[in-house]
Enzyme design. Structure first.
Site, short mmCIF file in Angstrom:
data_model
loop_
_atom_site.label_atom_id
_atom_site.label_comp_id
_atom_site.label_asym_id
_atom_site.label_seq_id
_atom_site.Cartn_x
_atom_site.Cartn_y
_atom_site.Cartn_z
N HIS A 392 40.40 48.78 42.02
CA HIS A 392 41.21 48.81 43.24
C HIS A 392 42.70 48.68 42.88
CE1 HIS A 392 38.21 48.21 46.59
NE2 HIS A 392 37.45 48.07 45.50
N GLU A 457 42.18 44.61 40.28
CA GLU A 457 43.30 45.09 41.10
C GLU A 457 44.38 45.50 40.09
OE1 GLU A 457 43.42 45.47 44.33
OE2 GLU A 457 42.06 44.03 45.28
ZN ZN Z 1 41.11 48.16 47.61
#
Ligand code: ZN
Length: 498
Positions: A392, A457
Site C-alpha cells: 500500500h 506502506e
Molecule cells: Zn491503501
C-alpha cells in the site's frame, strides 16, 4: 460392445480437448543471466521461436507464436545490453526484446538458439560491441529514416547517441497529437516534453494498450482519421486519471502490431506491420528446431541472474497483494497521485522478481480491478500461500507534506514480526526513504490470514518527498527489488519451518 466404445470415444475426446484448451499456452518463466549473456525461457507447450536483429535502437526481437503472457516485464541490464522486455504483441504472440545499449551492436550470426526441448529454450548472445556511428556496416539502412518510407517528411532522429529518456517525475507532459504516418506504417504519439510509455496486448479490450504515465491529453487530440483502408479499425484515447493517458489501438485483420519505439524523448512510434516488416532486420537469426533429448538446462541448474538470495528447493507460494484497484483509487496525494497505480507497479515487479528466483508469486489482482479484502484473504488461503505481502501507499492530510516515510505492519505472531522486520530493513538498505518503523495493526488482511503476513506502506502520496519518488519508475523498481530481497531473505532464513 464395440459400438458402445465408439459411442464413448467422442466424449472422452472432448474431455481431452477441453483440458488441452484449458492449458494456457503461455510463457511460464524466463531469466537472463548477464554473466553468460544467456536468456533461458520455458513455455507450457512447444514453440518454434523466430528472431531478428533490428536497428534503432539495436535489438534482438524474439517472437514466440502461439504463446501468451500473464504480465509484461521490463528488466534493466548493465553494460552492452540495456534492457530485456517481455510483452505480448497480439492475441497469440509473446515477444522478448533484448535491447542493446546506445552505440552497441552484435553479430546476429553469433546469436545461438538451442531448444533443449520444444518447451525449453536457451539463447546465447555474443558480447555486444561498441560501434562508432560512422563505422556502421554497409547495407544497413540509414539510421534516420524508416526504411520503406518514400513519401513522408517526418524526420526521425536516431536513438544512437541520445541520452536516455529523462525520468519525468513531477513533470506532466501534454500529448499533443496521435496520428498515422509513413503510409500507415506507424502510429505516432507526440508530446511537448519527455514521455515514456509501456504497452501490452489487452485481451479484455481486444486491443493493444499503451499507457503513458505523467501525461495529460491536449483538448484538441482526437486521434487519426480512419477509413476502410486504414491499418487500424479503432484508436481510443483517454485520460485514465489526472496523470495517465491510455491509448487502446485495434489493428485491422492482417495487420500486426510491432514494437513501440521511442524515436526521441517527445515522440513515440508504434510500428504497424501490414505484410512485410516496417524495419528490415539488419540480420536474420537462424533458430534451429528444438532437440528432442533430455533437457540440457533443468530449471534447478540454470544460473540465477542477479544477486537476490536463492531459495531452497520446494514449492513456495507468496501472495502479493496490491492494495485497492478499479473504482477504489486508495489514497490520493500531491498532483492527484493515486495509490492503486503505484502499488500495482511495485507489486507486479515484486512478483516477477520472485518468480525469476523460483518462487511462485501470485497477485491478488492483476489489472486495475475492484477487489474486496475478503477475497484477497480467501485467495491466499486457497492457494496455501506461505506468505502474504500486502503493498500500500500511505496518506495523511494534504497540509502535511512534511510527513514522509516507510511503515511496515504486522498483526501478531513471531513469524509475521520477523517477516515485517526483514522486509522493512531490506527496504531501508536498498531505498532512500525515511524510517517510520515496524508497527502492529489490526488490518483485516493481517488478522484473517493464517500464514505470516505483512502490510507495507511504501511511502506517503501526500508527502513532499515521497510523492515525487513514488511516481518515478526507477524508484518503484528499487522499492520492488528491496521488497523481493526481503521476502527471499526471510524464506532463506526460515526454510526449515516453511
Ligand atoms: Zn491503501
Amino acid at each position: 460392445m464395440r459400438f458402445r466404445w465408439l459411442l464413448l470415444l467422442p466424449s472422452l475426446l472432448s474431455v481431452f480437448l477441453f483440458s488441452a484448451a484449458a492449458q494456457a499456452r503461455e510463457l511460464l518463466s524466463w531469466r537472463f543471466d548477464s554473466n553468460q549473456n544467456r536468456l533461458v525461457f520455458t513455455t507450457d507447450v512447444g514453440v518454434q521461436p523466430k528472431a531478428q536483429l533490428i536497428a534503432n535502437p539495436s535489438r534482438v526481437v524474439i517472437d514466440l507464436p502461439g504463446i501468451s503472457l500473464r504480465r509484461s516485464v521490463t528488466q534493466p541490464q548493465k553494460g552492452g545490453i540495456r534492457e530485456i522486455r517481455v510483452g505480448q504483441i497480439n492475441a497469440e504472440t509473446t515477444r522478448i526484446v533484448v535491447e542493446l545499449a546506445p552505440g552497441y551492436t552484435l553479430d546476429p550470426q553469433q546469436v545461438k538458439f538451442r531448444g533443449a526441448t520444444p518447451t525449453q529454450w536457451s539463447v546465447d548472445f555474443p558480447t555486444p560491441q561498441r560501434v562508432a556511428p560512422s563505422l556502421l556496416p554497409p547495407g544497413r539502412p540509414p539510421a534516420n529514416t524508416p526504411s520503406n518510407d518514400r513519401s513522408s517528411s517526418i524526420s526521425i532522429p536516431p536513438l544512437l547517441g541520445l541520452p536516455s529518456p529523462v525520468s519525468n517525475s513531477g513533470q506532466v507532459a501534454t500529448i499533443q497529437a496521435v496520428e498515422l504516418a509513413n503510409n500507415g506504417t506507424q502510429l505516432l504519439i507526440r508530446a511537448d516534453r519527455g514521455v515514456r510509455a509501456t504497452s501490452t496486448w489487452d485481451p479484455r479490450e481486444n486491443a493493444y494498450r499503451i499507457t503513458i504515465p505523467s501525461a495529460r491529453l491536449a483538448d484538441q487530440v482526437r486521434g487519426p482519421q480512419l477509413n476502410a483502408s486504414s491499418p487500424l479499425s479503432g484508436v481510443r484515447i483517454r485520460q485514465q486519471d489526472s496523470r495517465t493517458v491510455v491509448l487502446l489501438v485495434q489493428p485491422t485483420t492482417g495487420v500486426q502490431i510491432g514494437e513501440l519505439n521511442q524515436l526521441n524523448e517527445q515522440l513515440l512510434a508504434l510500428q504497424l506491420q501490414p505484410s512485410r516488416p516496417v524495419i528490415p532486420p539488419i540480420g536474420s537469426i537462424n533458430v534451429p528446431p528444438p532437440l528432442r533429448t533430455t533437457p540440457i538446462l533443468p530449471p534447478s541448474q540454470t544460473p540465477l541472474p542477479s544477486s537476490l538470495p536463492r531459495v531452497p528447493n520446494g514449492r513456495v507460494v507468496v501472495m502479493v497483494d496490491p492494495g485497492h484497484g478499479g473504482p477504489d483509487p486508495g489514497a490520493i496525494g500531491i498532483g492527484g497521485l493515486q495509490e492503486k497505480g503505484i502499488v500495482m507497479s511495485i507489486s507486479q515487479q515484486v512478483a516477477s522478481l520472485l518468480e525469476q528466483q523460483g518462487v511462485q508469486a501470485v497477485l491478488t489482482r492483476t489489472g486495475d480491478s475492484d477487489l474486496d479484502l475478503e477475497p484477497r484473504v480467501a485467495m491466499a488461503e486457497r492457494m496455501n500461500a506461505n506468505l502474504f505481502v500486502s503493498i500500500h501507499a500511505n496518506a495523511i492530510s494534504m497540509s502535511r507534506p512534511d510527513i514522509n516515510g516507510l511503515e511496515t505492519y504486522y498483526y501478531s505472531g513471531p513469524s509475521s514480526g520477523r517477516l515485517a522486520k526483514t522486509i522493512h530493513n531490506s527496504i531501508l538498505q536498498g531505498v532512500d526513504v525515511q524510517d517510520r518503523g515496524v508497527r502492529t495493526a489490526r488490518f483485516y488482511v493481517l488478522r484473517r490470514t493464517s500464514m505470516p503476513s505483512v502490510l507495507i506502506e511504501v511511502g506517503f502520496v501526500t508527502g513532499r518527498d515521497d510523492a515525487v519518488k513514488l511516481s518515478n519508475p526507477t524508484y518503484q523498481n528499487q522499492m520492488a527489488q528491496a521488497i523481493a530481497r526481503g521476502i527471499l531473505q526471510y524464506l532463506q532464513q526460515n526454510s526449515q519451518t516453511s
